[in-house]
Motif scaffolding. Structure first.
Motif, PDB file in Angstrom:
ATOM      1  N   CYS A  12      19.698  29.756  -5.193  1.00  0.00           N
ATOM      2  CA  CYS A  12      20.511  28.770  -5.912  1.00  0.00           C
ATOM      3  C   CYS A  12      21.760  29.513  -6.406  1.00  0.00           C
ATOM      4  O   CYS A  12      21.848  30.740  -6.298  1.00  0.00           O
ATOM      5  N   GLY A  14      22.821  30.325  -9.370  1.00  0.00           N
ATOM      6  CA  GLY A  14      22.629  31.352 -10.408  1.00  0.00           C
ATOM      7  C   GLY A  14      22.004  32.625  -9.866  1.00  0.00           C
ATOM      8  O   GLY A  14      22.384  33.735 -10.246  1.00  0.00           O
ATOM      9  N   CYS A  97      22.509  33.020 -15.674  1.00  0.00           N
ATOM     10  CA  CYS A  97      23.074  31.812 -15.063  1.00  0.00           C
ATOM     11  C   CYS A  97      23.820  31.019 -16.148  1.00  0.00           C
ATOM     12  O   CYS A  97      23.289  30.829 -17.254  1.00  0.00           O
ATOM     13  N   PHE A  99      24.136  27.996 -16.597  1.00  0.00           N
ATOM     14  CA  PHE A  99      23.366  26.832 -17.075  1.00  0.00           C
ATOM     15  C   PHE A  99      22.329  27.261 -18.123  1.00  0.00           C
ATOM     16  O   PHE A  99      21.996  26.512 -19.032  1.00  0.00           O
ATOM     17  N   THR A 166      15.098  25.311 -17.307  1.00  0.00           N
ATOM     18  CA  THR A 166      15.948  24.717 -16.258  1.00  0.00           C
ATOM     19  C   THR A 166      15.156  24.225 -15.042  1.00  0.00           C
ATOM     20  O   THR A 166      15.592  23.318 -14.352  1.00  0.00           O
ATOM     21  N   CYS A 194      18.027  21.948 -14.435  1.00  0.00           N
ATOM     22  CA  CYS A 194      19.066  22.188 -13.428  1.00  0.00           C
ATOM     23  C   CYS A 194      18.778  21.330 -12.193  1.00  0.00           C
ATOM     24  O   CYS A 194      17.650  21.337 -11.692  1.00  0.00           O
TER      25      CYS A 194
HETATM   26 FE1  F3S Z   1      19.434  28.542 -10.359  1.00  0.00          FE
HETATM   27 FE2  F3S Z   1      20.795  28.574 -12.569  1.00  0.00          FE
HETATM   28 FE3  F3S Z   1      19.792  26.354 -11.706  1.00  0.00          FE
HETATM   29  S1  F3S Z   1      19.438  30.156 -11.858  1.00  0.00           S
HETATM   30  S2  F3S Z   1      17.926  26.936 -10.667  1.00  0.00           S
HETATM   31  S3  F3S Z   1      21.379  27.505 -10.733  1.00  0.00           S
HETATM   32  S4  F3S Z   1      19.780  27.096 -13.788  1.00  0.00           S
END
Ligand code: F3S
Length: 283
Positions: A12, A14, A97, A99, A166, A194
């Motif tokens: 992904c 992150g 990440c 998020f 997430t 997420c």
């Molecule tokens: Fe990956 Fe970040 Fe989403 S690590 S699963 S993009 S919260």
């Protein structure tokens, strides 16, 4: 035979960002550490070890280090750990990440305002442990299942902020929030799930329902890969969980018309390609 490779298979945003950060720091030279394994993938971690990257397993190890760079993985770290790292002689590169970082900010700000923090997620997951570590007031409560939601108690006038791990399942998150609401608590819910996880699961489900065999690639320790395997097994009886193409060697060859492939968030592209090529040549 047709191979259907999920578009969402593999890293992904992150995870890719964190792994790329480590490789680019290795290029820059100097001693490199990661705080915990950068991802749940033995191949990547051992490749990095060969390049001289050391995994810091415990915060106490920091005292013994006098120079180098430490990289924080996408799961993030608690405020306490961040403070220790920042006060150490090491250069800190934060690959949390964005998020996840946003959840840290919400937890820190709201707990500073005196709100009670509830995290919906798995207690032992490093991301959740790090999130709870950004509380400045009362310790956060982690709720993982219905029983824990039912057992949750707060004061009558307490304001509660609810956030989520997430990678938590949205339907379950909503169920648990509903239990808290029905108790009459003043809850401010921030859905921090997420969408990458839900999109990957949905695509895997849809592919698995149309193929003769489904292959799920990922490290045995990766919880999101295990979840993908469960989803795919439900849709396709012949679903295989493999870590690399070598796990396919034992698989009897058969006449398959359509094979689906997906992979967890910590599976590198080269492993996916190797599996894809193996299937193309041997099945
Ligand atoms: Fe990956 Fe970040 Fe989403 S690590 S699963 S993009 S919260």
């Amino acid at each position: 035979m047709e191979i259907v490779l999920a578009k969402t298979a593999g890293f992904c945003f992150g995870v890719k960002r964190a792994v790329d950060t480590v490789y680019s720091e290795v290029e820059s030279g100097g001693k490199i550490y990661t705080f915990g394994p950068i991802i749940h993938n033995k191949e990547v971690v051992s490749d990095l070890e060969k390049k001289g990257v050391t995994v810091i397993k415990d915060i106490d190890m920091i005292d013994q280090l006098s120079e180098g760079t430490v990289i924080i993985r996408s799961h993030g770290v608690s405020k306490g750990v961040m403070t220790v790292l920042e006060n150490s002689p090491l250069k800190v590169v934060d690959a949390t990440c964005p998020f996840v970082k946003k959840i840290h900010r919400i937890v820190e700000e709201d707990s500073t305002k005196g709100k009670r923090i509830v995290v919906i997620g798995s207690k032992n997951h490093p991301e959740v442990m790090a999130i709870t570590g950004w509380c400045t007031g009362l310790p956060a409560t982690v709720i993982e299942n219905e029983d824990e939601a039912n057992d949750f108690r707060a004061g009558d006038n307490e304001q509660i902020t609810v956030v989520s791990q997430t990678t938590f399942r949205l339907a379950k998150f909503k169920e648990l929030v509903e239990i808290l609401r029905q108790k009459g608590y003043n809850v401010d819910v921030v859905n921090t799930i997420c969408s990458a996880t839900a999109e990957r699961q949905e695509e895997a489900r849809s592919i698995a329902s149309t193929v003769d065999m489904m292959i799920v690639i990922g490290d045995s320790k990766s919880s999101n890969t295990q979840k993908l395997y469960e989803i795919c097994s439900h849709e396709c009886k012949r679903t295989l969980y493999v870590q690399t193409k070598d796990d396919l060697v034992k698989e009897p060859l058969g006449s398959l018309r359509r094979v689906g492939i997906t992979a967890g968030a910590s599976t590198p592209k080269n492993i996916i390609e190797e599996v894809q090529n193996y299937v193309r040549i041997n099945f």
